[in-house]
Design a protein around this motif. Sequence first.
Motif, PDB file in Angstrom:
ATOM      1  N   ALA A 259       0.840  -1.204   0.000  1.00 31.96           N
ATOM      2  CA  ALA A 259       0.000   0.000   0.000  1.00 31.96           C
ATOM      3  C   ALA A 259       0.875   1.254   0.000  1.00 31.96           C
ATOM      4  O   ALA A 259       0.547   2.250  -0.659  1.00 31.96           O
ATOM      5  N   PHE A 260       1.993   1.200   0.708  1.00 25.01           N
ATOM      6  CA  PHE A 260       2.906   2.337   0.711  1.00 25.01           C
ATOM      7  C   PHE A 260       3.546   2.518  -0.659  1.00 25.01           C
ATOM      8  O   PHE A 260       3.674   3.641  -1.157  1.00 25.01           O
ATOM      9  N   GLY A 261       3.940   1.428  -1.279  1.00 31.17           N
ATOM     10  CA  GLY A 261       4.550   1.500  -2.602  1.00 31.17           C
ATOM     11  C   GLY A 261       3.669   2.192  -3.614  1.00 31.17           C
ATOM     12  O   GLY A 261       4.156   2.898  -4.504  1.00 31.17           O
ATOM     13  N   LYS A 262       2.364   2.008  -3.487  1.00 34.09           N
ATOM     14  CA  LYS A 262       1.415   2.622  -4.415  1.00 34.09           C
ATOM     15  C   LYS A 262       1.331   4.138  -4.245  1.00 34.09           C
ATOM     16  O   LYS A 262       0.817   4.832  -5.124  1.00 34.09           O
ATOM     17  N   LEU A 263       1.841   4.642  -3.134  1.00 36.31           N
ATOM     18  CA  LEU A 263       1.798   6.081  -2.873  1.00 36.31           C
ATOM     19  C   LEU A 263       3.011   6.814  -3.449  1.00 36.31           C
ATOM     20  O   LEU A 263       3.076   8.034  -3.378  1.00 36.31           O
ATOM     21  N   LEU A 264       3.958   6.059  -4.018  1.00 34.41           N
ATOM     22  CA  LEU A 264       5.153   6.677  -4.591  1.00 34.41           C
ATOM     23  C   LEU A 264       4.909   7.111  -6.033  1.00 34.41           C
ATOM     24  O   LEU A 264       4.120   6.493  -6.758  1.00 34.41           O
ATOM     25  N   VAL A 265       5.595   8.135  -6.453  1.00 33.37           N
ATOM     26  CA  VAL A 265       5.489   8.632  -7.826  1.00 33.37           C
ATOM     27  C   VAL A 265       6.153   7.634  -8.771  1.00 33.37           C
ATOM     28  O   VAL A 265       6.961   6.796  -8.344  1.00 33.37           O
ATOM     29  N   PRO A 266       5.861   7.694 -10.086  1.00 36.66           N
ATOM     30  CA  PRO A 266       6.425   6.731 -11.043  1.00 36.66           C
ATOM     31  C   PRO A 266       7.950   6.728 -11.116  1.00 36.66           C
ATOM     32  O   PRO A 266       8.540   5.731 -11.545  1.00 36.66           O
ATOM     33  N   THR A 267       8.589   7.822 -10.712  1.00 37.05           N
ATOM     34  CA  THR A 267      10.053   7.884 -10.776  1.00 37.05           C
ATOM     35  C   THR A 267      10.720   7.227  -9.569  1.00 37.05           C
ATOM     36  O   THR A 267      11.941   7.247  -9.444  1.00 37.05           O
ATOM     37  N   ALA A 268       9.922   6.646  -8.677  1.00 42.36           N
ATOM     38  CA  ALA A 268      10.452   5.954  -7.502  1.00 42.36           C
ATOM     39  C   ALA A 268       9.933   4.525  -7.495  1.00 42.36           C
ATOM     40  O   ALA A 268       8.891   4.223  -8.087  1.00 42.36           O
ATOM     41  N   GLU A 269      10.656   3.647  -6.832  1.00 46.57           N
ATOM     42  CA  GLU A 269      10.195   2.269  -6.688  1.00 46.57           C
ATOM     43  C   GLU A 269      10.429   1.802  -5.263  1.00 46.57           C
ATOM     44  O   GLU A 269      11.394   2.196  -4.607  1.00 46.57           O
ATOM     45  N   CYS A 270       9.504   0.972  -4.794  1.00 44.36           N
ATOM     46  CA  CYS A 270       9.578   0.443  -3.439  1.00 44.36           C
ATOM     47  C   CYS A 270      10.133  -0.975  -3.496  1.00 44.36           C
ATOM     48  O   CYS A 270       9.573  -1.841  -4.175  1.00 44.36           O
ATOM     49  N   LEU A 271      11.231  -1.227  -2.790  1.00 47.31           N
ATOM     50  CA  LEU A 271      11.832  -2.554  -2.695  1.00 47.31           C
ATOM     51  C   LEU A 271      11.590  -3.068  -1.288  1.00 47.31           C
ATOM     52  O   LEU A 271      12.139  -2.540  -0.317  1.00 47.31           O
ATOM     53  N   ASN A 272      10.731  -4.081  -1.169  1.00 42.15           N
ATOM     54  CA  ASN A 272      10.317  -4.544   0.153  1.00 42.15           C
ATOM     55  C   ASN A 272      11.087  -5.802   0.546  1.00 42.15           C
ATOM     56  O   ASN A 272      10.872  -6.877  -0.015  1.00 42.15           O
ATOM     57  N   PHE A 273      11.966  -5.663   1.537  1.00 42.45           N
ATOM     58  CA  PHE A 273      12.771  -6.779   2.021  1.00 42.45           C
ATOM     59  C   PHE A 273      12.243  -7.325   3.350  1.00 42.45           C
ATOM     60  O   PHE A 273      12.872  -8.204   3.949  1.00 42.45           O
ATOM     61  N   ALA A 274      11.115  -6.804   3.813  1.00 38.01           N
ATOM     62  CA  ALA A 274      10.535  -7.258   5.076  1.00 38.01           C
ATOM     63  C   ALA A 274      10.149  -8.729   4.971  1.00 38.01           C
ATOM     64  O   ALA A 274       9.839  -9.234   3.887  1.00 38.01           O
ATOM     65  N   GLY A 275      10.167  -9.415   6.117  1.00 38.68           N
ATOM     66  CA  GLY A 275       9.829 -10.835   6.115  1.00 38.68           C
ATOM     67  C   GLY A 275       9.119 -11.252   7.377  1.00 38.68           C
ATOM     68  O   GLY A 275       9.335 -10.691   8.450  1.00 38.68           O
ATOM     69  N   GLY A 276       8.255 -12.238   7.249  1.00 39.95           N
ATOM     70  CA  GLY A 276       7.525 -12.753   8.395  1.00 39.95           C
ATOM     71  C   GLY A 276       8.468 -13.328   9.446  1.00 39.95           C
ATOM     72  O   GLY A 276       9.442 -14.015   9.122  1.00 39.95           O
ATOM     73  N   GLY A 277       8.200 -13.034  10.703  1.00 43.32           N
ATOM     74  CA  GLY A 277       8.986 -13.576  11.798  1.00 43.32           C
ATOM     75  C   GLY A 277      10.320 -12.902  12.035  1.00 43.32           C
ATOM     76  O   GLY A 277      11.087 -13.328  12.901  1.00 43.32           O
ATOM     77  N   GLN A 278      10.617 -11.845  11.305  1.00 46.23           N
ATOM     78  CA  GLN A 278      11.916 -11.194  11.419  1.00 46.23           C
ATOM     79  C   GLN A 278      11.971 -10.235  12.609  1.00 46.23           C
ATOM     80  O   GLN A 278      11.008  -9.535  12.906  1.00 46.23           O
ATOM     81  N   SER A 279      13.118 -10.215  13.264  1.00 44.76           N
ATOM     82  CA  SER A 279      13.384  -9.252  14.328  1.00 44.76           C
ATOM     83  C   SER A 279      14.601  -8.425  13.916  1.00 44.76           C
ATOM     84  O   SER A 279      15.234  -8.710  12.891  1.00 44.76           O
ATOM     85  N   SER A 280      14.950  -7.450  14.705  1.00 43.85           N
ATOM     86  CA  SER A 280      16.120  -6.637  14.378  1.00 43.85           C
ATOM     87  C   SER A 280      17.396  -7.473  14.420  1.00 43.85           C
ATOM     88  O   SER A 280      18.401  -7.119  13.799  1.00 43.85           O
ATOM     89  N   LYS A 281      17.359  -8.603  15.125  1.00 46.72           N
ATOM     90  CA  LYS A 281      18.510  -9.513  15.189  1.00 46.72           C
ATOM     91  C   LYS A 281      18.499 -10.476  14.001  1.00 46.72           C
ATOM     92  O   LYS A 281      19.489 -10.596  13.274  1.00 46.72           O
ATOM     93  N   SER A 282      17.399 -11.187  13.807  1.00 44.70           N
ATOM     94  CA  SER A 282      17.356 -12.222  12.770  1.00 44.70           C
ATOM     95  C   SER A 282      17.405 -11.635  11.359  1.00 44.70           C
ATOM     96  O   SER A 282      17.839 -12.305  10.427  1.00 44.70           O
ATOM     97  N   PHE A 283      16.978 -10.388  11.203  1.00 44.70           N
ATOM     98  CA  PHE A 283      16.998  -9.759   9.877  1.00 44.70           C
ATOM     99  C   PHE A 283      18.429  -9.655   9.362  1.00 44.70           C
ATOM    100  O   PHE A 283      18.674  -9.844   8.166  1.00 44.70           O
TER     101      PHE A 283
END
Length: 228
Positions: A42-66
């Motif tokens: 949903a956030f990616g859709k709010l960006l202008v065409p000259t930008a792209e959203c690269l989502n590296f988030a993952g289920g179960g991830q913490s600041s350590k395991s990431f």
Amino acid sequence: MLRHCLLAVFFSLTIAHAAETKTRVALAGDSTVTDKAGWGAAFGKLLVPTAECLNFAGGGQSSKSFRDSGNWKKVIDSKPAFVLIQFGHNDMPGKGPQRETDPATTYSENLGHFIDEARAIGAQPILVTSLARRTFDNGKIRGELKPWAEAATKVAAEKKVPLVDLFTLSVELHNKLGLVESDTFNPPGKDGKHTDHTHLNAHGAEVIAKIIADELRKVAPDLAKLLK
């Protein structure tokens, strides 16, 4: 025929160049940031065409395991201009030693390392405090993620990076909406019922993404230029 071939090559190169020159906005986080269960798409859709959203988030991830899983390296290797960083849910007790962190020590240290390493490649890091779980006690959001949100807020101030205090904003939102209306954010749980109070359906993702975008317009003017 030659002219058509040359035109085809020209347009292919133009499209490839446009893709390469897009400003990259990377997302680092847990399942509440992913495209399917969080606010990422949903956030990616709010960006202008000259930008792209690269989502590296993952289920179960913490600041350590990431970091341990190699996901943070993927963020750095993508050479983004901006990195939005949100953790906390899987840093809490009960998630196991491979994921748990202490807000005052290891969690804060992990966020600090993310910030330093993003800056080292010329990226602008932006901290986002944990999305509140929509769990109510006596008509109010329980807010068990508060220690991690407060730690992120402190790190942002110390490191002088922009902060989107999503925890506070989502607590305020759901306290205002109440239990019944807040449940309209719930995706179906494993039992098929809408009892998942952590993740987001399409409606919830759109609302939360808009809140984040509105805050970025206040705290990150350079990134705000990439928002529609």
